[in-house]
Design an enzyme around this catalytic site. Sequence first.
Site, PDB file in Angstrom:
ATOM      1  N   SER A 100      -8.732   2.771  -2.823  1.00 41.62           N
ATOM      2  CA  SER A 100      -7.517   2.880  -2.007  1.00 41.62           C
ATOM      3  C   SER A 100      -6.924   4.286  -2.023  1.00 41.62           C
ATOM      4  O   SER A 100      -6.256   4.680  -1.067  1.00 41.62           O
ATOM      5  CB  SER A 100      -6.469   1.865  -2.485  1.00 41.62           C
ATOM      6  N   THR A 153      -1.904   3.443  -1.990  1.00 41.97           N
ATOM      7  CA  THR A 153      -1.669   3.632  -0.554  1.00 41.97           C
ATOM      8  C   THR A 153      -0.319   4.268  -0.257  1.00 41.97           C
ATOM      9  O   THR A 153      -0.260   5.284   0.448  1.00 41.97           O
ATOM     10  CB  THR A 153      -1.835   2.311   0.216  1.00 41.97           C
ATOM     11  N   GLU A 273       2.649  -1.665   4.262  1.00 42.96           N
ATOM     12  CA  GLU A 273       1.375  -2.107   3.689  1.00 42.96           C
ATOM     13  C   GLU A 273       1.422  -3.589   3.327  1.00 42.96           C
ATOM     14  O   GLU A 273       2.299  -4.026   2.586  1.00 42.96           O
ATOM     15  CB  GLU A 273       1.028  -1.303   2.438  1.00 42.96           C
ATOM     16  N   ASP A 278      -5.457  -7.363  -0.585  1.00 42.80           N
ATOM     17  CA  ASP A 278      -6.457  -6.789  -1.481  1.00 42.80           C
ATOM     18  C   ASP A 278      -6.506  -7.524  -2.821  1.00 42.80           C
ATOM     19  O   ASP A 278      -7.586  -7.849  -3.321  1.00 42.80           O
ATOM     20  CB  ASP A 278      -6.135  -5.309  -1.697  1.00 42.80           C
ATOM     21  N   HIS A 282      -9.754  -9.439  -4.182  1.00 40.50           N
ATOM     22  CA  HIS A 282     -10.424  -9.124  -5.457  1.00 40.50           C
ATOM     23  C   HIS A 282     -10.644 -10.396  -6.266  1.00 40.50           C
ATOM     24  O   HIS A 282     -11.642 -10.530  -6.979  1.00 40.50           O
ATOM     25  CB  HIS A 282      -9.589  -8.144  -6.268  1.00 40.50           C
ATOM     26  N   ASP A 320      -7.360   0.091   4.793  1.00 36.92           N
ATOM     27  CA  ASP A 320      -7.941   1.228   4.072  1.00 36.92           C
ATOM     28  C   ASP A 320      -9.421   0.995   3.776  1.00 36.92           C
ATOM     29  O   ASP A 320     -10.215   1.924   3.723  1.00 36.92           O
ATOM     30  CB  ASP A 320      -7.168   1.517   2.781  1.00 36.92           C
TER      31      ASP A 320
END
Length: 388
Positions: A100, A153, A273, A278, A282, A320
């Site tokens: 990122s 980010t 964001e 994310d 993960h 991203d």
Amino acid sequence: IIPIREKRTTLNGIEKMRKLAWTAWALAMLAVAPDLSARESSRAKEVPVRNVIYMIGDGMGLTHVSMMMLEEGYRPTSFDRSQNVALITTYSANNRVTDSAAAGTALASGRKTNNGMLGMTPDGETFESMMEKAMDEGWKAGLVVTVYLQHATPAAFYAHVPSRNDLDEISEQFVESGVDVAFGGGRKFLAADRGDGKTLIDELKAKDYRVVYDLQEADAVDRGRIVGLFSEEYMPTVLNGRDENYLCDATKKALEILTNNAGRKGGFLLMVEGSQIDSEAHANNAQGILAETRDFDRAVGAAMDYADAHPGTLVVVTADHETSGLSITSNETDFTLSDSGVGYHFGTTGHSGTMVPVYLYGTGAERINGVMDNTELSKKIQSLMGLE
């Protein structure tokens, strides 16, 4: 040898042909002229980009968006409102699969760097992000995230460090950044005593920031500088208790404040964001990805509504990188069945090197097209902002 009389006749024929050719050309130009005039008039009427709402779904690949659409029964989503789409590559300077920090730097600045680095080249040369350039030109700026404000980010828009893990230095640079609005987590990095009895929160207050610890505290604020610190570090995920409308509501509040701060002649850049798409990717948590993508979708809708009401606003929605290598497959190979069901399959608990989508809406949306690198996307946005 052609007799003189015949030669004159031949020359007269050629002259007639030339005259006919010139006449045909002139008529063609007259026919095209109104169209050219219309094009020039259209260009003259193009509204300049005065505001940019840059929305980054961290780890959000095309399959994450596809999963939301599928689970919503293909009802209209905010992504469906897009007026243009593109694709971007995401590799970093030293790795075909980015992190990122490097990807955030590319999106924020239009420059490649190594994984783990923020706002500088692999050799350590620093450069300005589009947010810093915009503020130099008098634009207002804001950040809205669901992680801590020092995360990779958001930090890519104001910080310059060789390691994304240097949170103390990033926190110092955040305080000095000059952004008007910042909503997210990360309170503990700003509240620590630095040894002189003061904290970075004290410094923010000394710079005339209103510091709040709940989004509702911001209800009475409609202009000026404000920092919202809504958690010690990460904010909770939606499945773990975060208000599913937080990102949408925080985006609306940031837009209200930035609009009032910018005034009639100014503009602003707001980076929003959807950070924990994310995190859930993960974890290979399909339900978590869905909840976070829905939250992001509502924020995208709020941004597009703002663009509708404020000509001159460009909304750019992208990612991203892709996280989890998600694929969506049929549960059956017999495609004569009316519905075979679908399965969500994860290829990794890390990132992948696939291209990610770009959704565009509002003023200038038609001017960003095709397949490009993430650095090219950044440069095109900066060009529309008049920064390059």
